[in-house]
Design a protein around this motif. Structure first.
Motif, short mmCIF file in Angstrom:
data_model
loop_
_atom_site.label_atom_id
_atom_site.label_comp_id
_atom_site.label_asym_id
_atom_site.label_seq_id
_atom_site.Cartn_x
_atom_site.Cartn_y
_atom_site.Cartn_z
N MET A 44 71.05 34.41 18.35
CA MET A 44 70.74 35.80 19.01
C MET A 44 70.82 35.44 20.49
N PHE A 45 70.51 34.28 20.84
CA PHE A 45 70.47 33.92 22.47
C PHE A 45 71.88 34.25 22.66
N GLU A 46 72.99 33.28 21.95
CA GLU A 46 74.12 33.31 22.32
C GLU A 46 74.98 34.51 22.26
N ARG A 47 74.49 35.34 21.37
CA ARG A 47 74.90 36.85 21.49
C ARG A 47 74.69 37.51 22.81
N ALA A 48 73.39 37.45 23.15
CA ALA A 48 72.91 37.98 24.52
C ALA A 48 73.70 37.31 25.85
N TYR A 49 74.15 36.10 25.45
CA TYR A 49 74.71 35.34 26.77
C TYR A 49 76.34 36.08 26.71
N ARG A 50 76.73 35.91 25.52
CA ARG A 50 78.17 36.53 25.34
C ARG A 50 78.34 38.07 25.96
N ILE A 51 77.35 38.53 25.94
CA ILE A 51 77.42 40.08 26.02
C ILE A 51 77.46 40.08 27.64
N GLN A 52 76.43 39.34 28.26
CA GLN A 52 76.36 39.28 29.48
C GLN A 52 77.48 38.82 30.15
N MET A 53 77.95 37.71 29.68
CA MET A 53 79.33 37.03 30.33
C MET A 53 80.76 37.84 30.10
N ASN A 54 80.85 38.52 29.01
CA ASN A 54 81.81 39.26 28.66
C ASN A 54 81.65 40.80 29.87
N THR A 55 80.58 41.17 29.60
CA THR A 55 80.46 42.12 30.63
C THR A 55 80.70 42.15 32.01
N LEU A 56 80.25 40.84 32.54
CA LEU A 56 80.58 40.37 33.98
C LEU A 56 81.92 40.29 33.94
N GLU A 57 82.64 39.67 33.21
CA GLU A 57 84.21 39.64 33.18
C GLU A 57 84.89 40.72 33.46
N ASN A 58 84.36 41.82 32.55
CA ASN A 58 84.98 43.21 32.54
C ASN A 58 84.68 44.09 33.85
N THR A 59 83.39 43.63 34.15
CA THR A 59 83.19 44.34 35.50
C THR A 59 84.32 43.98 36.65
N VAL A 60 84.57 42.52 36.83
CA VAL A 60 85.25 42.10 37.82
C VAL A 60 86.61 42.78 37.70
N LEU A 61 86.91 42.89 36.65
CA LEU A 61 88.34 43.94 36.53
C LEU A 61 88.38 45.16 36.69
N THR A 62 87.36 45.83 36.26
CA THR A 62 87.11 47.38 36.25
C THR A 62 86.57 47.75 37.65
N LEU A 63 85.61 47.09 38.31
CA LEU A 63 85.25 47.77 39.54
C LEU A 63 86.25 47.73 40.90
N PRO A 64 86.95 46.81 40.96
CA PRO A 64 88.11 47.27 41.91
C PRO A 64 89.08 48.47 41.54
N LEU A 65 89.42 48.64 40.16
CA LEU A 65 90.20 49.71 39.56
C LEU A 65 89.67 50.94 39.97
#
Length: 131
Positions: A44-65
């Motif tokens: 469950m920790f690993e899920r929370a961590y992957r949610i955070q990291m994947n969201t961060l990765e996607n935000t880096v792509l999406t925010l400039p767009l």
């Protein structure tokens, strides 16, 4: 910055989403006794961590767009598409916590929204270059 009030709201909501996913990781660290800098342990920790990291990765792509779409297109369309992205990411987080195998449709929705922002940005920039 008064030209893009709706995009500004979406940006603030994106920041809140990032804050929320970070807080989710902090809670999971405490609940499952995962001490920093460890990033593995209880599933469950690993899920929370992957949610955070994947969201961060996607935000880096999406925010400039998002901002390019607003600046070279329309605030309303950029913000509406950004809102779809946000809903997709919230759905993704819930789905991932419930069952990682079920996160695909939510991931796809957010990815489509990012792609739509990219198309809006490219269209706006292209129109300006050809004008």
């Amino acid at each position: 910055m008064t030209a893009w009030p709706l995009t500004s709201v979406i940006t603030l909501l994106m920041v809140l989403l990032l804050l929320g996913t970070g807080m989710g990781v902090a809670r999971a660290r405490g609940r499952y006794s995962i001490h920093a800098p460890a990033v593995t342990g209880h599933p469950m920790f690993e899920r929370a961590y992957r949610i955070q990291m994947n969201t961060l990765e996607n935000t880096v792509l999406t925010l400039p767009l998002l901002w390019l779409a607003a600046a070279w297109g329309q605030d309303l369309w950029a913000a509406a598409t950004g809102a779809v992205w946000l809903l997709g990411r919230l759905w993704y987080a819930q789905a991932y916590l419930a069952d990682p195998a079920g996160r695909g449709p939510a991931f796809g929705l957010a990815l489509l929204a990012s792609g739509a922002l990219g198309l809006q940005a490219a269209w706006g920039v292209g129109r300006q270059l050809l004008a």
